[in-house]
Design a protein around this motif. Structure first.
Motif, PDB file in Angstrom:
ATOM      1  N   GLU A 157       0.798  -1.112  -0.082  1.00  0.00           N
ATOM      2  CA  GLU A 157      -0.197  -0.007  -0.094  1.00  0.00           C
ATOM      3  C   GLU A 157       0.841   1.175   0.074  1.00  0.00           C
ATOM      4  O   GLU A 157       0.364   2.282  -0.638  1.00  0.00           O
ATOM      5  CB  GLU A 157      -0.820  -0.155   1.173  1.00  0.00           C
ATOM      6  CG  GLU A 157      -1.760   1.201   1.234  1.00  0.00           C
ATOM      7  CD  GLU A 157      -2.843   1.379   2.393  1.00  0.00           C
ATOM      8  OE1 GLU A 157      -3.281   2.121   2.752  1.00  0.00           O
ATOM      9  OE2 GLU A 157      -2.681   0.172   3.071  1.00  0.00           O
ATOM     10  N   ASP A 161       0.691   3.983  -3.193  1.00  0.00           N
ATOM     11  CA  ASP A 161       0.311   5.052  -2.859  1.00  0.00           C
ATOM     12  C   ASP A 161       1.153   6.099  -3.058  1.00  0.00           C
ATOM     13  O   ASP A 161       1.241   7.576  -2.540  1.00  0.00           O
ATOM     14  CB  ASP A 161      -0.686   5.247  -1.458  1.00  0.00           C
ATOM     15  CG  ASP A 161      -1.756   4.583  -1.393  1.00  0.00           C
ATOM     16  OD1 ASP A 161      -2.088   4.311  -2.587  1.00  0.00           O
ATOM     17  OD2 ASP A 161      -2.162   4.174  -0.429  1.00  0.00           O
ATOM     18  N   ARG A 163       3.880   6.507  -0.840  1.00  0.00           N
ATOM     19  CA  ARG A 163       4.036   7.326   0.485  1.00  0.00           C
ATOM     20  C   ARG A 163       5.543   6.862   1.206  1.00  0.00           C
ATOM     21  O   ARG A 163       5.654   7.030   2.219  1.00  0.00           O
ATOM     22  CB  ARG A 163       2.879   6.643   1.435  1.00  0.00           C
ATOM     23  CG  ARG A 163       1.569   7.337   1.240  1.00  0.00           C
ATOM     24  CD  ARG A 163       0.544   6.407   2.029  1.00  0.00           C
ATOM     25  NE  ARG A 163       0.706   6.480   3.372  1.00  0.00           N
ATOM     26  CZ  ARG A 163       0.093   5.837   3.994  1.00  0.00           C
ATOM     27  NH1 ARG A 163      -0.851   4.795   3.766  1.00  0.00           N
ATOM     28  NH2 ARG A 163       0.170   5.823   5.450  1.00  0.00           N
ATOM     29  N   ASN A 185       2.159   9.917   5.865  1.00  0.00           N
ATOM     30  CA  ASN A 185       0.770   9.556   6.035  1.00  0.00           C
ATOM     31  C   ASN A 185       0.143   9.865   4.783  1.00  0.00           C
ATOM     32  O   ASN A 185       0.663  10.401   3.711  1.00  0.00           O
ATOM     33  CB  ASN A 185       0.172   9.954   7.367  1.00  0.00           C
ATOM     34  CG  ASN A 185       0.349  11.600   6.988  1.00  0.00           C
ATOM     35  OD1 ASN A 185       0.639  12.154   6.127  1.00  0.00           O
ATOM     36  ND2 ASN A 185      -0.759  12.357   7.808  1.00  0.00           N
ATOM     37  N   GLU A 186      -0.895   9.387   4.469  1.00  0.00           N
ATOM     38  CA  GLU A 186      -1.930   9.444   3.483  1.00  0.00           C
ATOM     39  C   GLU A 186      -1.823  11.105   3.129  1.00  0.00           C
ATOM     40  O   GLU A 186      -1.898  11.470   1.672  1.00  0.00           O
ATOM     41  CB  GLU A 186      -3.220   9.046   3.559  1.00  0.00           C
ATOM     42  CG  GLU A 186      -3.321   7.568   3.524  1.00  0.00           C
ATOM     43  CD  GLU A 186      -4.606   6.860   3.611  1.00  0.00           C
ATOM     44  OE1 GLU A 186      -5.734   7.911   3.387  1.00  0.00           O
ATOM     45  OE2 GLU A 186      -4.935   5.794   3.746  1.00  0.00           O
TER      46      GLU A 186
END
Length: 223
Positions: A157, A161, A163, A185-186
């Motif tokens: 993930e 994303d 990240r 973080n997101e």
């Protein structure tokens, strides 16, 4: 950069003054934040410095996560406050569940202290916008429990994303999964980084000024 950047001091912090100096060199005002005081004093960003908070008892960062100041930082971070956790600060962010995963003992079971080459993978965070994508920098690294780990789903993930903020280039110094040196973080306002950019902000000391970009990146925050 924002006018006021809070630097937290926990019992056992040892890089808080270095972080405060980096803030000042980048043109900001450093504000001392005490672990037992929940008041953030109106700061525009927060740095959790390196060291051995609460003696690293239980796990690195496990006790610091419950300090009064962290309760305020957790709430503010979820509302968008930029937060940078360096080394022990990264460990605190993971313990506070502001970032996923954990930092464990280096795979070679030895403390490592050296200048470390990194590749900046994400320039869209509050703390890395001053860099170019895939720019390579050199900053000091010093840790005994710096191996970043997470389950495969979390790692996938983070990769998907975008990240992963920074990766180790060359030899992996601590066994971090997928050579991860830092993540975000997101929202991109919370960043954890194991190496120490605050030790590379002046040509007179350290390996150069490659770390200054983390602090200069705040120039666009709250502009």
């Amino acid at each position: 950069m924002p006018a006021r950047v809070g630097v937290v001091t926990f019992p056992g912090s040892l890089d808080d003054r270095d972080a405060a100096r980096a803030v000042r060199i980048a043109g900001g005002e450093s504000v001392a934040l005490w672990h037992a005081d929940p008041d953030l004093h109106g700061v525009d960003a927060v740095i959790l410095p390196g060291g051995f908070s609460y003696g690293d008892y239980l796990r690195c960062g496990a006790i610091a996560r419950f300090s009064p100041v962290m309760e305020s930082i957790i709430a503010a971070a979820r509302d968008g406050l930029p937060v940078l956790g360096i080394c022990n600060g990264f460990q605190v962010l993971c313990e506070a569940h502001l970032l996923p995963g954990a930092l464990i003992r280096n795979d070679h079971r030895k403390f490592v202290c050296r200048d470390q080459r990194l590749r900046i993978e994400n320039t869209a965070t509050a703390w890395t916008s001053h860099y170019s994508e895939r720019q390579e920098i050199v900053v000091p690294l010093k840790n005994g429990e710096g191996g970043y780990v997470a389950d495969k789903a979390t790692l996938d993930e983070l990769e998907a994303d975008g990240r992963v903020v920074a990766r180790y280039v060359g030899d992996n110094p601590n066994g971090s999964y997928r050579d991860i040196a830092g993540i975000t973080n997101e929202a991109g306002n919370v960043v954890g980084l194991m190496p120490h950019p605050e030790h590379a902000v002046e040509a007179l000391t350290g390996p150069g000024t490659d770390g200054l970009g983390f602090f200069l990146s705040l120039a666009g925050v709250n502009a």
